[in-house]
Design a protein around this motif. Structure first.
Motif, mmCIF file in Angstrom:
data_model
loop_
_atom_site.group_PDB
_atom_site.id
_atom_site.type_symbol
_atom_site.label_atom_id
_atom_site.label_comp_id
_atom_site.label_asym_id
_atom_site.label_seq_id
_atom_site.Cartn_x
_atom_site.Cartn_y
_atom_site.Cartn_z
ATOM 1 N N ARG A 164 0.826 -1.217 0.000
ATOM 2 C CA ARG A 164 0.000 0.000 0.000
ATOM 3 C C ARG A 164 0.855 1.260 0.000
ATOM 4 O O ARG A 164 0.414 2.309 -0.421
ATOM 5 C CB ARG A 164 -0.904 0.014 1.227
ATOM 6 N N PHE A 165 2.071 1.132 0.555
ATOM 7 C CA PHE A 165 2.965 2.296 0.587
ATOM 8 C C PHE A 165 3.425 2.626 -0.837
ATOM 9 O O PHE A 165 3.659 1.753 -1.661
ATOM 10 C CB PHE A 165 4.190 1.987 1.446
ATOM 11 N N SER A 166 3.518 3.905 -1.125
ATOM 12 C CA SER A 166 4.181 4.317 -2.368
ATOM 13 C C SER A 166 4.857 5.651 -2.104
ATOM 14 O O SER A 166 4.546 6.334 -1.121
ATOM 15 C CB SER A 166 3.180 4.441 -3.519
ATOM 16 N N LEU A 167 5.764 6.024 -2.979
ATOM 17 C CA LEU A 167 6.485 7.288 -2.815
ATOM 18 C C LEU A 167 5.537 8.480 -2.888
ATOM 19 O O LEU A 167 5.878 9.585 -2.474
ATOM 20 C CB LEU A 167 7.571 7.416 -3.889
ATOM 21 N N LEU A 168 4.322 8.244 -3.407
ATOM 22 C CA LEU A 168 3.349 9.334 -3.510
ATOM 23 C C LEU A 168 2.800 9.755 -2.152
ATOM 24 O O LEU A 168 2.126 10.771 -2.038
ATOM 25 C CB LEU A 168 2.194 8.913 -4.434
ATOM 26 N N LEU A 169 3.080 8.959 -1.110
ATOM 27 C CA LEU A 169 2.667 9.358 0.244
ATOM 28 C C LEU A 169 3.613 10.409 0.805
ATOM 29 O O LEU A 169 3.339 11.024 1.837
ATOM 30 C CB LEU A 169 2.627 8.141 1.174
ATOM 31 N N LEU A 170 4.753 10.605 0.133
ATOM 32 C CA LEU A 170 5.715 11.621 0.565
ATOM 33 C C LEU A 170 5.259 12.992 0.081
ATOM 34 O O LEU A 170 4.450 13.096 -0.843
ATOM 35 C CB LEU A 170 7.102 11.318 -0.012
ATOM 36 N N ASN A 171 5.821 14.036 0.673
ATOM 37 C CA ASN A 171 5.575 15.382 0.166
ATOM 38 C C ASN A 171 6.398 15.580 -1.102
ATOM 39 O O ASN A 171 7.334 14.824 -1.371
ATOM 40 C CB ASN A 171 6.000 16.438 1.199
ATOM 41 N N LEU A 172 6.066 16.623 -1.872
ATOM 42 C CA LEU A 172 6.881 16.959 -3.043
ATOM 43 C C LEU A 172 8.298 17.283 -2.557
ATOM 44 O O LEU A 172 8.471 17.904 -1.502
ATOM 45 C CB LEU A 172 6.287 18.159 -3.775
ATOM 46 N N GLU A 173 9.284 16.875 -3.322
ATOM 47 C CA GLU A 173 10.704 17.120 -3.000
ATOM 48 C C GLU A 173 11.127 16.421 -1.701
ATOM 49 O O GLU A 173 12.035 16.874 -1.012
ATOM 50 C CB GLU A 173 11.005 18.630 -2.885
ATOM 51 N N GLU A 174 10.470 15.314 -1.327
ATOM 52 C CA GLU A 174 10.853 14.560 -0.137
ATOM 53 C C GLU A 174 11.484 13.235 -0.569
ATOM 54 O O GLU A 174 11.111 12.681 -1.602
ATOM 55 C CB GLU A 174 9.628 14.293 0.748
ATOM 56 N N TYR A 175 12.424 12.723 0.260
ATOM 57 C CA TYR A 175 13.088 11.453 -0.035
ATOM 58 C C TYR A 175 12.709 10.388 0.994
ATOM 59 O O TYR A 175 12.522 10.682 2.182
ATOM 60 C CB TYR A 175 14.609 11.621 -0.020
ATOM 61 N N TYR A 176 12.641 9.151 0.532
ATOM 62 C CA TYR A 176 12.419 7.990 1.406
ATOM 63 C C TYR A 176 13.789 7.335 1.620
ATOM 64 O O TYR A 176 14.411 6.890 0.666
ATOM 65 C CB TYR A 176 11.411 7.061 0.722
ATOM 66 N N PHE A 177 14.272 7.293 2.885
ATOM 67 C CA PHE A 177 15.630 6.833 3.152
ATOM 68 C C PHE A 177 15.724 5.338 3.481
ATOM 69 O O PHE A 177 16.537 4.627 2.912
ATOM 70 C CB PHE A 177 16.238 7.633 4.308
ATOM 71 N N GLU A 178 14.927 4.888 4.443
ATOM 72 C CA GLU A 178 15.133 3.505 4.901
ATOM 73 C C GLU A 178 13.854 2.986 5.551
ATOM 74 O O GLU A 178 12.959 3.762 5.907
ATOM 75 C CB GLU A 178 16.289 3.444 5.908
ATOM 76 N N GLN A 179 13.789 1.651 5.731
ATOM 77 C CA GLN A 179 12.628 1.077 6.416
ATOM 78 C C GLN A 179 13.084 0.029 7.428
ATOM 79 O O GLN A 179 14.142 -0.592 7.275
ATOM 80 C CB GLN A 179 11.662 0.458 5.410
ATOM 81 N N HIS A 180 12.246 -0.163 8.460
ATOM 82 C CA HIS A 180 12.549 -1.137 9.520
ATOM 83 C C HIS A 180 11.257 -1.856 9.881
ATOM 84 O O HIS A 180 10.219 -1.218 10.056
ATOM 85 C CB HIS A 180 13.106 -0.428 10.755
ATOM 86 N N THR A 181 11.339 -3.184 10.010
ATOM 87 C CA THR A 181 10.187 -3.937 10.488
ATOM 88 C C THR A 181 9.981 -3.567 11.952
ATOM 89 O O THR A 181 10.935 -3.524 12.744
ATOM 90 C CB THR A 181 10.435 -5.449 10.355
ATOM 91 N N ALA A 182 8.715 -3.274 12.325
ATOM 92 C CA ALA A 182 8.465 -2.769 13.676
ATOM 93 C C ALA A 182 7.025 -3.058 14.096
ATOM 94 O O ALA A 182 6.186 -3.444 13.282
ATOM 95 C CB ALA A 182 8.733 -1.267 13.715
ATOM 96 N N ASN A 183 6.780 -2.868 15.394
ATOM 97 C CA ASN A 183 5.419 -2.886 15.930
ATOM 98 C C ASN A 183 5.030 -1.458 16.307
ATOM 99 O O ASN A 183 5.848 -0.708 16.862
ATOM 100 C CB ASN A 183 5.338 -3.761 17.199
ATOM 101 N N HIS A 184 3.792 -1.101 15.994
ATOM 102 C CA HIS A 184 3.253 0.188 16.427
ATOM 103 C C HIS A 184 2.345 -0.108 17.627
ATOM 104 O O HIS A 184 1.364 -0.853 17.509
ATOM 105 C CB HIS A 184 2.448 0.822 15.281
#
Length: 901
Positions: A1-21
């Motif tokens: 479901r995640f895509s880079l379009l969830l970012l703001n304009l001119e924003e970068y996606y750096f890294e991801q980590h498996t986690a619990n919320h």
């Protein structure tokens, strides 16, 4: 479901980590959701594995504290102990895609705490340190300072990593280049490493999204374009298809040297099996009907830096149809169509008058239209039903107001005509096969209109039975006779001579100066905040395409209902030979046989060859019945060769100087020869003697032509002269009477001339490479073009007289559009081509080495080589049916060639 379009304009996606919320930590209703924590340059995003749960987006600028247990500085509000996880306290959070439904983002305001437990607790310290760094960047007041700090963080990460060579397809691949770059997709870019080997192009995203590596096999690459991205020459787009709208990868580099080096490596690899097309070569294909209006517009968009991956430079297509109310679309009526000679803003006179009044009162820099005809907002206005996430990205998580949404074709067209600030054109999707952008198949909630009606599918005009039928009829309209005859006018406005300067002012086609290429030099702006603000403004406002043509674009050649025969003094005219309506005329049969001959020209075979002169053969003329061949030579003789007896029947010498060309007058009674002794000789075939001399020039006569009782002579004395010749009486001593009708003056020696089929236009080629096109009726020059470097050897009009082909000492063929004087194609040859015949698409040429070459002009390549002479082919004759050829060479021979079907 995640895509880079969830970012703001001119924003970068750096890294991801498996986690619990963890929600409501320590309470009775504490809940834990597994998922993925994404660290981005301006936000923290948590994507739960459970699709029912919303994606959580926390803007870093809205954070109050970010804490982790490893930090021991008790006084720091960012670092108090939170039992084994990262605690993020914020005063605003966005909930996205709840129940996996694409909808406007829900905003939760007020203080909330979110606890994220990483699976790999050892990474906790690094993650918190990164978040603190990015938080500091997001708290900076000025956008320029924020951008500079985030760029520094990004570059530091890229510098610490490199391309993983284990990703190569084969261990035998040789690395040619590696550098940092970003992969560009609409609205977002993704940083990583680019690698080129001897077989593949690779891109490895820093974040491993959407896949660990993107690979393109160089052998599959068909087209490659340098791109201007964010107003800078840093983009490169690669296509593995010939005609597709979308590319296979679009890369943006951090400096133009890397971009140019990569371009050179790929271009060098593919040049062996691909011809790089220019706007002019596509124009020639379009003019001659080899590609459709749609394909031509697509190619022009591509060449003008328009790309589907860049919404601020998305391909632009014209509104074509002006009738959205009739029940039947009539493509034979001009009023069905929009006026393509005007920009959208100039179609309504009342609105234009208001805009012009404002324009005249405006201080410099002036502009007529406050908005553009193509911008990211307009593209997504049309595509919101198939690209809703792009719209939400562009508009900070919201759809546009329901009444401003793309609801109806008729309404949108009316607004483009009447709206005070609406001047938008269309996008390619209106002329393609996929109608999904007109249908709300995702069942999006796009809001309720003023009348209470929900926004759903786009309302179509009465003449369309459904979305597919609408697109079908739109395509038919785009390819219709009317649009084919007028499309060049719109090209002038968008890509051509009326895009800029005084022509643009006259055409009411002036937009804000920032929208034009070169309108602003970003490198000259030192203030980073000003630079970011300006760039944002330009990218949101839209950009004018790169200018491709600076002189008026030629019209398309539309086939006449009845094919016109090539003019010939020997044709039987239709009026002279009555035929029944069902019978084909002689002209039609001639035309068919010519087409058949050129379609099979590669089957030309050497028939006979004879050495008949003592020096190079310069001219060939054949009697009507084909029985006698007259040749001129640098050995100063005119010879008459009998095809039947295979022998020379006459040999005449007029002076001791070389002869340069010859022709036979209608009726087969007189041969005319031009000579280096400045004279033109008339020889009577019937009486076997010299009948007349025209002493018309002050230097060698290089070429002569005869049409409709007029003689045209070219000379090294820098003139072309037009003579009227009243025939002499052969039996008496009365000579020809010569009257000089016109003198066409050149600056240097003229080497060759030719006339078009209607005898109204003459082309001349000089020893210094200039091609001149003359209106014979007024004796005025229409165009003087420095086409070649060195002597022009031959030049001739296409059968329809629209184009002109020339060849020269510089090993080039040039195609010129006669109407505009534009050089629309240039084909480089391995050696000079001395003479040729062509039908507008295919060339039969005689080369310096003695071969006959057959060229596919549109493809720019040789399709057949025929061995013939042992020295240069100096002259060529072809019969009217185009199935018989005679060549004369430097080797003193004439060769007869026949088509053998």
């Amino acid at each position: 479901r995640f895509s880079l379009l969830l970012l703001n304009l001119e924003e970068y996606y750096f890294e991801q980590h498996t986690a619990n919320h963890i929600k409501n930590k320590g309470c009775r209703d504490e809940r834990k959701f597994r998922g993925s924590l994404k660290i981005c340059s301006k936000s923290i995003i948590f994507e739960p594995d459970d699709n029912i749960q919303p994606i959580i987006k926390i803007p870093l600028r809205d954070c109050i504290s970010i804490r982790a247990p490893e930090d021991n500085e008790a006084k720091n509000p960012f670092t108090r102990d939170t039992s084994g996880g990262i605690s993020v306290v914020c005063n605003q959070v966005f909930l996205i895609k709840e129940r996996n439904i694409i909808a406007p983002y829900k905003t939760v305001r007020g203080r909330t705490e979110h606890l994220f437990q990483l699976d790999v607790s050892g990474k906790l310290g690094d993650v918190v340190q990164t978040l603190h760094q990015l938080y500091r960047a997001s708290c900076l007041d000025k956008m320029g300072d924020q951008a500079a700090m985030i760029t520094a963080i990004l570059q530091s990460r890229l510098a610490r990593t490199s391309f993983d060579k284990n990703r190569f397809q084969s261990i035998s691949e040789t690395l040619h280049m590696e550098c940092k770059a970003e992969m560009v997709t609409p609205l977002v870019t993704n940083p990583g490493h680019v690698c080129v080997t001897d077989a593949n192009l690779y891109f490895q995203p820093l974040n491993g999204y959407p896949k660990p590596v993107v690979q393109i096999t160089l052998q599959n690459v068909r087209r490659i374009y340098k791109r201007r991205h964010g107003l800078m020459p840093l983009g490169l787009e690669v296509f593995c298809t010939e005609n597709d709208l979308c590319s296979d990868i679009y890369l943006k580099f951090y400096n133009y040297q890397d971009r140019d080096e990569l371009y050179f490596l790929i271009a060098t690899y593919i040049e062996n099996h691909i011809t790089e097309h220019t706007a002019e070569s596509y124009m020639l294909q379009w003019q001659r009907g080899h590609i459709s209006n749609y394909q031509y517009l697509l190619h022009l968009n591509n060449l003008a830096d328009r790309s589907c991956n860049d919404l601020s430079q998305y391909p632009v297509f014209p509104w074509i149809i002006a009738d959205y109310s009739s029940s039947v679309l009539d493509l034979t009526k001009p009023e069905t169509f929009r006026d393509l000679s005007k920009p959208i803003g100039a179609l309504n006179k009342e609105r234009l008058d208001r805009l012009l009044t404002r324009y005249q009162e405006m201080p410099e820099p002036k502009f007529m239209y406050g908005s553009h005809y193509s911008s990211p907002g307009y593209v997504l206005f049309y595509l919101v039903r198939v690209a809703p996430e792009y719209m939400l990205c562009l508009q900070n998580g919201k759809f546009d107001h329901a009444d401003r949404t793309f609801n109806s074709l008729a309404e949108t067209w009316k607004n483009c005509l009447d709206g005070a600030t609406d001047f938008k054109e269309l996008i390619p999707e209106f002329y393609e096969n996929d109608s999904s952008f007109l249908v709300n198949s995702l069942k999006l909630d796009l809001g309720k209109r003023q009348g209470g009606k929900m926004v759903d599918d786009v309302e179509l005009p009465p003449w369309a039975s459904g979305p597919d039928d609408f697109l079908l009829k739109s395509r038919e309209a785009l390819e219709s006779q009317y649009i084919s005859e007028h499309l060049h006018e719109w090209i002038d406005i968008i890509f051509g001579c009326k895009q800029k300067g005084s022509e643009a002012v006259a055409a009411h086609n002036v937009f804000h100066p920032l929208t034009y290429e070169g309108g602003v030099d970003l490198n000259s702006i030192m203030d980073p905040n000003e630079k970011v603000a300006l760039l944002t403004q330009i990218l949101e406002f839209g950009q004018t395409p790169k200018q491709l043509f600076t002189i008026p674009h030629p019209r398309r050649i539309m086939p006449k209902l009845k094919s016109l025969s090539r003019t010939s003094s020997h044709n039987v005219s239709i009026t002279e030979s009555p035929v029944s309506p069902n019978e084909e005329s002689f002209e039609d049969l001639t035309e068919e046989s010519i087409t058949l001959a050129w379609n099979n020209i590669t089957k030309l075979k050497l028939d006979e060859q004879y050495r008949i002169h003592k020096d190079a053969i310069t001219g060939i003329a054949v009697t009507c019945n084909g029985s006698s061949v007259f040749t001129t030579s640098q050995d100063s003789t005119l010879k008459m060769f009998s095809k039947e007896s295979k022998a020379i029947q006459r040999s005449v010498s007029f002076s001791n100087m070389a002869l340069s060309s010859c022709l036979i007058l209608p009726g087969d009674t007189t041969v005319i020869s031009s000579s280096w002794d400045n004279h033109i000789y008339f020889y009577s075939i019937a009486f076997g003697r010299q009948q007349d001399i025209l002493m018309g020039h002050d230097d060698a006569v290089s070429k002569i032509c005869w049409r409709d009782g007029r003689l045209y002579s070219a000379s090294w004395d820098s003139t072309v002269k037009v003579w009227h010749c009243a025939p002499g009486e052969t039996l008496s001593s009365k000579k020809h009477h010569f009257e000089l009708l016109a003198e066409l003056e050149h600056e240097v020696s003229v080497n060759t001339i030719n006339l078009n089929a209607a005898n109204t236009t003459l082309v001349s080629g000089t020893k210094e490479g200039t091609i001149s096109v003359w209106d014979v009726t007024t004796a005025t020059a229409l165009h003087q073009l420095p086409c070649h470097s060195g002597t022009v050897f031959d030049a001739a009009f296409s059968p329809d007289s629209r184009h002109l082909l020339s060849t020269g000492e510089d090993c080039c063929f040039k195609v010129i559009d006669v109407q505009t004087g534009m050089v629309i194609s240039s084909v480089t040859t391995d050696e000079p081509q001395r003479c040729f015949k062509w039908d507008g698409n295919t060339i039969l040429s005689g080369s310096q080495s003695g071969e006959l070459l057959i060229w596919d002009l549109l493809g720019g390549k040789v399709t057949e080589r025929l061995k013939g002479h042992t020295g240069a082919v100096m002259s060529m004759w072809m019969n009217e049916q185009c199935n018989s050829v005679i060549t004369g060479g430097e080797d003193k021979q004439i060769i007869f060639w026949k088509l053998q079907y």
